[in-house]
Motif scaffolding. Structure first.
Motif, PDB file in Angstrom:
ATOM      1  N   LEU A 151      -2.991 -14.185 -16.933  1.00 15.76           N
ATOM      2  CA  LEU A 151      -4.178 -14.362 -17.764  1.00 15.76           C
ATOM      3  C   LEU A 151      -4.837 -13.004 -17.966  1.00 15.76           C
ATOM      4  CD1 LEU A 151      -5.673 -17.485 -15.921  1.00 15.76           C
ATOM      5  CD2 LEU A 151      -3.987 -17.449 -17.783  1.00 15.76           C
ATOM      6  N   ILE A 152      -5.141 -12.655 -19.217  1.00 16.46           N
ATOM      7  CA  ILE A 152      -5.670 -11.326 -19.531  1.00 16.46           C
ATOM      8  C   ILE A 152      -6.907 -11.434 -20.404  1.00 16.46           C
ATOM      9  CG2 ILE A 152      -5.149  -9.040 -20.468  1.00 16.46           C
ATOM     10  CD1 ILE A 152      -2.200  -9.649 -20.208  1.00 16.46           C
ATOM     11  N   THR A 153      -7.904 -10.625 -20.079  1.00 15.26           N
ATOM     12  CA  THR A 153      -9.079 -10.493 -20.940  1.00 15.26           C
ATOM     13  C   THR A 153      -9.633  -9.091 -20.793  1.00 15.26           C
ATOM     14  OG1 THR A 153     -11.123 -11.603 -21.634  1.00 15.26           O
ATOM     15  CG2 THR A 153     -10.840 -11.246 -19.272  1.00 15.26           C
ATOM     16  N   CYS A 154     -10.735  -8.806 -21.465  1.00 21.41           N
ATOM     17  CA  CYS A 154     -11.389  -7.505 -21.346  1.00 21.41           C
ATOM     18  C   CYS A 154     -12.390  -7.514 -20.207  1.00 21.41           C
ATOM     19  CB  CYS A 154     -12.089  -7.139 -22.647  1.00 21.41           C
ATOM     20  SG  CYS A 154     -10.973  -6.536 -23.916  1.00 21.41           S
ATOM     21  N   GLY A 155     -12.715  -6.328 -19.734  1.00 15.88           N
ATOM     22  CA  GLY A 155     -13.674  -6.203 -18.648  1.00 15.88           C
ATOM     23  C   GLY A 155     -14.257  -4.807 -18.601  1.00 15.88           C
ATOM     24  N   GLY A 156     -14.975  -4.532 -17.533  1.00  8.02           N
ATOM     25  CA  GLY A 156     -15.599  -3.232 -17.383  1.00  8.02           C
ATOM     26  C   GLY A 156     -16.828  -3.094 -18.250  1.00  8.02           C
ATOM     27  N   GLU A 157     -17.262  -1.874 -18.412  1.00  9.96           N
ATOM     28  CA  GLU A 157     -18.444  -1.598 -19.217  1.00  9.96           C
ATOM     29  C   GLU A 157     -18.099  -1.631 -20.701  1.00  9.96           C
ATOM     30  OE1 GLU A 157     -21.596  -1.264 -18.162  1.00  9.96           O
ATOM     31  OE2 GLU A 157     -20.798  -1.790 -16.197  1.00  9.96           O
ATOM     32  N   VAL A 204      -7.665  -4.983 -12.089  1.00  7.60           N
ATOM     33  CA  VAL A 204      -8.461  -4.351 -13.130  1.00  7.60           C
ATOM     34  C   VAL A 204      -7.780  -3.041 -13.529  1.00  7.60           C
ATOM     35  CG1 VAL A 204     -10.718  -3.433 -13.786  1.00  7.60           C
ATOM     36  CG2 VAL A 204     -10.568  -5.320 -12.145  1.00  7.60           C
ATOM     37  N   TYR A 205      -7.603  -2.844 -14.831  1.00  4.34           N
ATOM     38  CA  TYR A 205      -6.945  -1.648 -15.339  1.00  4.34           C
ATOM     39  C   TYR A 205      -7.772  -0.993 -16.428  1.00  4.34           C
ATOM     40  CZ  TYR A 205      -2.559  -3.302 -13.254  1.00  4.34           C
ATOM     41  OH  TYR A 205      -1.590  -3.739 -12.387  1.00  4.34           O
ATOM     42  N   ASP A 206      -7.786   0.333 -16.423  1.00  4.74           N
ATOM     43  CA  ASP A 206      -8.184   1.059 -17.616  1.00  4.74           C
ATOM     44  C   ASP A 206      -7.215   0.654 -18.725  1.00  4.74           C
ATOM     45  OD1 ASP A 206      -7.635   3.481 -19.482  1.00  4.74           O
ATOM     46  OD2 ASP A 206      -9.546   3.987 -18.550  1.00  4.74           O
ATOM     47  N   VAL A 251     -15.927  -6.363 -11.378  1.00  3.64           N
ATOM     48  CA  VAL A 251     -14.790  -7.112 -10.852  1.00  3.64           C
ATOM     49  C   VAL A 251     -14.011  -6.245  -9.883  1.00  3.64           C
ATOM     50  CG1 VAL A 251     -12.643  -8.277 -11.451  1.00  3.64           C
ATOM     51  CG2 VAL A 251     -14.637  -8.488 -12.946  1.00  3.64           C
ATOM     52  N   SER A 252     -13.759  -6.774  -8.699  1.00  8.45           N
ATOM     53  CA  SER A 252     -12.967  -6.074  -7.703  1.00  8.45           C
ATOM     54  C   SER A 252     -11.546  -6.604  -7.718  1.00  8.45           C
ATOM     55  CB  SER A 252     -13.570  -6.253  -6.309  1.00  8.45           C
ATOM     56  OG  SER A 252     -13.595  -7.630  -5.963  1.00  8.45           O
ATOM     57  N   GLU A 253     -10.655  -5.885  -7.057  1.00 10.41           N
ATOM     58  CA  GLU A 253      -9.255  -6.275  -7.038  1.00 10.41           C
ATOM     59  C   GLU A 253      -8.887  -6.963  -5.732  1.00 10.41           C
ATOM     60  OE1 GLU A 253      -6.834  -3.489 -10.001  1.00 10.41           O
ATOM     61  OE2 GLU A 253      -7.107  -2.618  -8.012  1.00 10.41           O
ATOM     62  N   VAL A 254      -7.942  -7.869  -5.827  1.00 15.88           N
ATOM     63  CA  VAL A 254      -7.434  -8.565  -4.653  1.00 15.88           C
ATOM     64  C   VAL A 254      -6.019  -9.012  -4.970  1.00 15.88           C
ATOM     65  CG1 VAL A 254      -8.335 -10.825  -5.403  1.00 15.88           C
ATOM     66  CG2 VAL A 254      -7.881 -10.419  -2.980  1.00 15.88           C
ATOM     67  N   GLY A 255      -5.134  -8.963  -3.970  1.00 16.11           N
ATOM     68  CA  GLY A 255      -3.780  -9.468  -4.140  1.00 16.11           C
ATOM     69  C   GLY A 255      -2.858  -8.582  -4.938  1.00 16.11           C
ATOM     70  N   THR A 256      -3.144  -7.281  -5.024  1.00  7.57           N
ATOM     71  CA  THR A 256      -2.307  -6.405  -5.838  1.00  7.57           C
ATOM     72  C   THR A 256      -0.869  -6.345  -5.322  1.00  7.57           C
ATOM     73  OG1 THR A 256      -3.058  -4.478  -4.561  1.00  7.57           O
ATOM     74  CG2 THR A 256      -4.242  -4.999  -6.586  1.00  7.57           C
ATOM     75  N   ASP A 257      -0.689  -6.333  -4.011  1.00 11.19           N
ATOM     76  CA  ASP A 257       0.662  -6.302  -3.458  1.00 11.19           C
ATOM     77  C   ASP A 257       1.412  -7.589  -3.781  1.00 11.19           C
ATOM     78  OD1 ASP A 257       0.233  -3.789  -2.417  1.00 11.19           O
ATOM     79  OD2 ASP A 257      -0.266  -4.498  -0.405  1.00 11.19           O
ATOM     80  N   ALA A 258       0.723  -8.716  -3.706  1.00  8.74           N
ATOM     81  CA  ALA A 258       1.358  -9.999  -4.006  1.00  8.74           C
ATOM     82  C   ALA A 258       1.815 -10.040  -5.459  1.00  8.74           C
ATOM     83  CB  ALA A 258       0.390 -11.148  -3.726  1.00  8.74           C
ATOM     84  N   ALA A 259       1.001  -9.510  -6.365  1.00  9.60           N
ATOM     85  CA  ALA A 259       1.376  -9.490  -7.778  1.00  9.60           C
ATOM     86  C   ALA A 259       2.576  -8.588  -8.015  1.00  9.60           C
ATOM     87  CB  ALA A 259       0.190  -9.041  -8.630  1.00  9.60           C
ATOM     88  N   ASN A 293      -9.327  -3.881 -18.652  1.00  6.17           N
ATOM     89  CA  ASN A 293      -8.756  -5.216 -18.747  1.00  6.17           C
ATOM     90  C   ASN A 293      -8.754  -5.855 -17.373  1.00  6.17           C
ATOM     91  OD1 ASN A 293      -6.665  -4.027 -21.256  1.00  6.17           O
ATOM     92  ND2 ASN A 293      -7.878  -5.876 -21.515  1.00  6.17           N
ATOM     93  N   VAL A 294      -9.045  -7.145 -17.343  1.00  3.05           N
ATOM     94  CA  VAL A 294      -8.948  -7.952 -16.130  1.00  3.05           C
ATOM     95  C   VAL A 294      -7.679  -8.794 -16.255  1.00  3.05           C
ATOM     96  CG1 VAL A 294     -10.012  -9.775 -14.746  1.00  3.05           C
ATOM     97  CG2 VAL A 294     -11.455  -8.029 -15.842  1.00  3.05           C
ATOM     98  N   VAL A 295      -6.834  -8.743 -15.230  1.00  5.65           N
ATOM     99  CA  VAL A 295      -5.581  -9.501 -15.224  1.00  5.65           C
ATOM    100  C   VAL A 295      -5.539 -10.382 -13.992  1.00  5.65           C
ATOM    101  CG1 VAL A 295      -3.066  -9.358 -15.258  1.00  5.65           C
ATOM    102  CG2 VAL A 295      -4.414  -7.565 -16.368  1.00  5.65           C
ATOM    103  N   VAL A 296      -5.358 -11.680 -14.203  1.00  6.32           N
ATOM    104  CA  VAL A 296      -5.243 -12.635 -13.107  1.00  6.32           C
ATOM    105  C   VAL A 296      -3.811 -13.172 -13.091  1.00  6.32           C
ATOM    106  CG1 VAL A 296      -5.929 -14.921 -12.271  1.00  6.32           C
ATOM    107  CG2 VAL A 296      -7.670 -13.273 -13.051  1.00  6.32           C
ATOM    108  N   THR A 297      -3.189 -13.135 -11.935  1.00  2.00           N
ATOM    109  CA  THR A 297      -1.829 -13.621 -11.778  1.00  2.00           C
ATOM    110  C   THR A 297      -1.828 -14.880 -10.916  1.00  2.00           C
ATOM    111  OG1 THR A 297      -0.953 -11.363 -11.915  1.00  2.00           O
ATOM    112  CG2 THR A 297       0.494 -13.039 -10.975  1.00  2.00           C
ATOM    113  N   ALA A 298      -1.094 -15.910 -11.368  1.00  2.74           N
ATOM    114  CA  ALA A 298      -1.003 -17.166 -10.633  1.00  2.74           C
ATOM    115  C   ALA A 298       0.467 -17.594 -10.573  1.00  2.74           C
ATOM    116  CB  ALA A 298      -1.831 -18.250 -11.307  1.00  2.74           C
ATOM    117  N   VAL A 299       0.845 -18.241  -9.495  1.00  4.10           N
ATOM    118  CA  VAL A 299       2.223 -18.704  -9.302  1.00  4.10           C
ATOM    119  C   VAL A 299       2.224 -20.229  -9.234  1.00  4.10           C
ATOM    120  CG1 VAL A 299       2.882 -16.591  -8.104  1.00  4.10           C
ATOM    121  CG2 VAL A 299       2.032 -18.546  -6.785  1.00  4.10           C
ATOM    122  N   PRO A 300       3.386 -20.875  -9.453  1.00  5.40           N
ATOM    123  CA  PRO A 300       3.423 -22.327  -9.366  1.00  5.40           C
ATOM    124  C   PRO A 300       2.865 -22.823  -8.044  1.00  5.40           C
ATOM    125  CG  PRO A 300       5.448 -21.506 -10.323  1.00  5.40           C
ATOM    126  CD  PRO A 300       4.684 -20.302  -9.866  1.00  5.40           C
ATOM    127  N   ALA A 301       1.962 -23.790  -8.125  1.00  4.83           N
ATOM    128  CA  ALA A 301       1.331 -24.311  -6.904  1.00  4.83           C
ATOM    129  C   ALA A 301       2.352 -25.118  -6.108  1.00  4.83           C
ATOM    130  CB  ALA A 301       0.142 -25.190  -7.274  1.00  4.83           C
TER     131      ALA A 301
END
Length: 232
Positions: A206-212, A184-186, A46-54, A223-231
């Protein structure tokens, strides 16, 4: 906050046990995926995107004098708080429709609780609900299980900015959110205070596990973290 986080590989949110982290004066333990999980998922790069927006969403808005500080440090919402919990979560891009359970902290272990069925997800009931105008609405879910296979958030790392997430309350009202970031975070480095905050712009986390998967430790390493804002 760019790129993969450091790889110290210990503690944090996810399968297995490690050094507990403190958020809102609660020890949010280390188990977001059942300890019986095995390397079914094996990480998806999993790659990262939108870190500044978050990051921009976490800046607290101005408050009037006398407003209580946030987050509320004992983990409770206050006696006057009226909360509208999510009861279902849908992610059309993943073909996901999951039941949402209200979860808190496991008294015996001090760990963040999640539903035992991996096809369900857990909303952190001491944080904001769907009625909120600020803060982070936290929903955590399993990535997989040795006994049950793929979890509800198995493909969470595939979400991209612009994808929609729909959370419905008990009255059937659907609240629509738009993904803005995937990070994505250690496990030891995930900033829990940021993701469990009750201030800043309203967002769904939204949070779940990831990586190896680490067979010796019996847990995933990230951990994989997805951030969403009101549409709009």
């Amino acid at each position: 906050m760019r790129g993969h986080r450091g790889r110290r590989r210990s503690g944090g949110i996810g399968a297995g046990r490690g050094r507990p982290l403190v958020v809102a004066a609660l020890v949010l333990g280390v188990t977001l995926v059942a300890a019986s999980s095995v390397a079914v998922w094996r990480g998806q790069g999993v790659s990262e995107v939108g870190t500044d927006a978050a990051a921009e969403l976490t800046a607290p808005p101005p408050t009037e004098a006398g407003d209580p500080p946030v987050p509320i440090t004992d983990g409770r919402g206050g006696s006057e708080r009226t909360v509208r919990p999510p009861v279902t979560l849908s992610i059309p891009a993943l073909g996901l429709a999951a039941q949402v359970n209200q979860v808190g902290i496991t008294p015996e272990t001090g760990e963040f609780d999640v539903p035992p069925s991996v096809d369900q997800v857990g909303w952190y009931e001491y944080g904001p609900g769907l009625e909120a105008e600020a803060g982070s609405i936290v929903v955590a879910g399993h990535v997989d299980s040795a006994d049950q296979g793929h979890g509800a958030f198995y493909a969470l790392g595939e979400l991209a900015p612009g994808d929609l997430v729909e959370a419905a309350d008990e009255a059937g009202e659907v609240h629509q959110f738009e993904v803005v970031a995937r990070e994505v975070y250690d496990k030891e480095e995930i900033p829990l205070a940021r993701y469990f905050a009750r201030d800043g712009e309203l967002r769904l986390t939204l949070i779940t596990c990831g990586g190896e998967f680490d067979p010796a430790a019996g847990r995933y390493q990230d951990n994989v973290v997805v951030t969403a804002v009101p549409a709009p």
